[in-house]
Design a protein around this motif. Sequence first.
Motif, PDB file in Angstrom:
ATOM      1  N   MET A 137       0.820  -1.215   0.000  1.00 57.96           N
ATOM      2  CA  MET A 137       0.000   0.000   0.000  1.00 57.96           C
ATOM      3  C   MET A 137       0.854   1.264   0.000  1.00 57.96           C
ATOM      4  O   MET A 137       0.482   2.280  -0.581  1.00 57.96           O
ATOM      5  N   ASN A 138       1.993   1.199   0.669  1.00 55.58           N
ATOM      6  CA  ASN A 138       2.871   2.368   0.728  1.00 55.58           C
ATOM      7  C   ASN A 138       3.429   2.741  -0.636  1.00 55.58           C
ATOM      8  O   ASN A 138       3.930   3.847  -0.822  1.00 55.58           O
ATOM      9  N   LYS A 139       3.321   1.850  -1.611  1.00 59.10           N
ATOM     10  CA  LYS A 139       3.783   2.142  -2.966  1.00 59.10           C
ATOM     11  C   LYS A 139       2.701   2.838  -3.796  1.00 59.10           C
ATOM     12  O   LYS A 139       2.984   3.355  -4.871  1.00 59.10           O
ATOM     13  N   LEU A 140       1.468   2.836  -3.296  1.00 64.15           N
ATOM     14  CA  LEU A 140       0.384   3.530  -3.986  1.00 64.15           C
ATOM     15  C   LEU A 140       0.438   5.020  -3.647  1.00 64.15           C
ATOM     16  O   LEU A 140       1.022   5.424  -2.650  1.00 64.15           O
ATOM     17  N   ASN A 141      -0.214   5.805  -4.437  1.00 66.37           N
ATOM     18  CA  ASN A 141      -0.221   7.250  -4.234  1.00 66.37           C
ATOM     19  C   ASN A 141      -1.335   7.632  -3.249  1.00 66.37           C
ATOM     20  O   ASN A 141      -2.313   8.278  -3.614  1.00 66.37           O
ATOM     21  N   ILE A 142      -1.159   7.178  -1.993  1.00 68.32           N
ATOM     22  CA  ILE A 142      -2.146   7.471  -0.961  1.00 68.32           C
ATOM     23  C   ILE A 142      -1.408   7.841   0.326  1.00 68.32           C
ATOM     24  O   ILE A 142      -0.209   7.593   0.462  1.00 68.32           O
ATOM     25  N   SER A 143      -2.140   8.424   1.254  1.00 64.37           N
ATOM     26  CA  SER A 143      -1.528   8.832   2.516  1.00 64.37           C
ATOM     27  C   SER A 143      -1.151   7.612   3.357  1.00 64.37           C
ATOM     28  O   SER A 143      -1.675   6.512   3.151  1.00 64.37           O
ATOM     29  N   LYS A 144      -0.267   7.828   4.308  1.00 62.90           N
ATOM     30  CA  LYS A 144       0.147   6.743   5.221  1.00 62.90           C
ATOM     31  C   LYS A 144      -1.063   6.223   6.005  1.00 62.90           C
ATOM     32  O   LYS A 144      -1.179   5.025   6.241  1.00 62.90           O
ATOM     33  N   ALA A 145      -1.957   7.124   6.410  1.00 65.58           N
ATOM     34  CA  ALA A 145      -3.143   6.712   7.164  1.00 65.58           C
ATOM     35  C   ALA A 145      -4.048   5.833   6.312  1.00 65.58           C
ATOM     36  O   ALA A 145      -4.548   4.804   6.782  1.00 65.58           O
ATOM     37  N   GLU A 146      -4.272   6.225   5.045  1.00 62.65           N
ATOM     38  CA  GLU A 146      -5.088   5.397   4.154  1.00 62.65           C
ATOM     39  C   GLU A 146      -4.422   4.047   3.898  1.00 62.65           C
ATOM     40  O   GLU A 146      -5.091   3.012   3.886  1.00 62.65           O
ATOM     41  N   ALA A 147      -3.108   4.058   3.711  1.00 64.38           N
ATOM     42  CA  ALA A 147      -2.369   2.809   3.472  1.00 64.38           C
ATOM     43  C   ALA A 147      -2.525   1.873   4.663  1.00 64.38           C
ATOM     44  O   ALA A 147      -2.778   0.673   4.499  1.00 64.38           O
ATOM     45  N   SER A 148      -2.398   2.419   5.854  1.00 65.49           N
ATOM     46  CA  SER A 148      -2.517   1.598   7.058  1.00 65.49           C
ATOM     47  C   SER A 148      -3.929   1.040   7.208  1.00 65.49           C
ATOM     48  O   SER A 148      -4.113  -0.133   7.542  1.00 65.49           O
ATOM     49  N   THR A 149      -4.937   1.858   6.940  1.00 67.46           N
ATOM     50  CA  THR A 149      -6.327   1.420   7.037  1.00 67.46           C
ATOM     51  C   THR A 149      -6.629   0.322   6.021  1.00 67.46           C
ATOM     52  O   THR A 149      -7.240  -0.696   6.354  1.00 67.46           O
ATOM     53  N   LEU A 150      -6.185   0.518   4.779  1.00 67.43           N
ATOM     54  CA  LEU A 150      -6.397  -0.501   3.759  1.00 67.43           C
ATOM     55  C   LEU A 150      -5.689  -1.804   4.107  1.00 67.43           C
ATOM     56  O   LEU A 150      -6.244  -2.892   3.939  1.00 67.43           O
ATOM     57  N   ALA A 151      -4.478  -1.694   4.580  1.00 65.51           N
ATOM     58  CA  ALA A 151      -3.713  -2.895   4.949  1.00 65.51           C
ATOM     59  C   ALA A 151      -4.406  -3.637   6.088  1.00 65.51           C
ATOM     60  O   ALA A 151      -4.490  -4.869   6.082  1.00 65.51           O
ATOM     61  N   MET A 152      -4.923  -2.891   7.057  1.00 68.14           N
ATOM     62  CA  MET A 152      -5.629  -3.498   8.176  1.00 68.14           C
ATOM     63  C   MET A 152      -6.910  -4.179   7.691  1.00 68.14           C
ATOM     64  O   MET A 152      -7.228  -5.303   8.101  1.00 68.14           O
TER      65      MET A 152
END
Length: 195
Positions: A137-152
Amino acid sequence: MSENTSEESIDLRIKRSRKHLIEALLMLMQDQPLQKISVRDITDEAMVNRSTFYAHFTDKYDLFKTAIGQRMRQDLVTGLGDSTGFTETNLRTLILISGNLMVKISQDCQPTSMSELIPLIMTEMQNSIHEVVLAWMNKLNISKAEASTLAMFIAGAVFGAVALWGQQSDSKQRSDEFANQIIPLLMVGVGQYGE
C-alpha cells in the motif's frame, strides 16, 4: 575466543532452544489438545529445562503464537519472494499461503478445537499479512493513514475468510477456487486507489 564469537554461539544456542521448543510443541499437538499439554511436557520433549522455556516464552500459548507467526512470515517470504506491489497475482499468493497454513494447522492440531486456537492464530497471521500488505500500500499514491487502514482491512478480510474456509473440513472447494471468490471483492475495494 573473541567476544564476537562468544556472542554468536549464544545467539545460536538461543535460536536452537527456541527451535526445539517450537518443534516439541507442534509434535505434542499432533496427539493432544494444547490445553492438556504442560510446559513440562514441552521441555521434556525438547530436552531443555523449564528455566530455558521461561527465558524465551511466558507460557505455552505464547510459544504457540510465536510458532504460528514464525511459520507465517517464513511462508510469506518463500511464497512472495521479491513481490513488492499490490497486484491480483500477489494478493492471490497471499491468500493461498494464508489458507494453506490455516488448513495445515487444522490438520496438525486435530485434537484441539480450532475455535480455541483461532484468537491465538489471528493475532499472528493478521500481523504478518498486515506487514506485507502495508508495504504494498505504501507504494500507492495514498496517505500513510489510508495505506494503514487498507492494509488493516485486507489483513482482517483475508484472515477471516481463510479461517472460515480452513475450518470447513467438509468443504471440497480447492484453495484456488476459494481465492477466486474473494479476490474480486478485495480488488474492487482497493482498486479505487490505483497505482
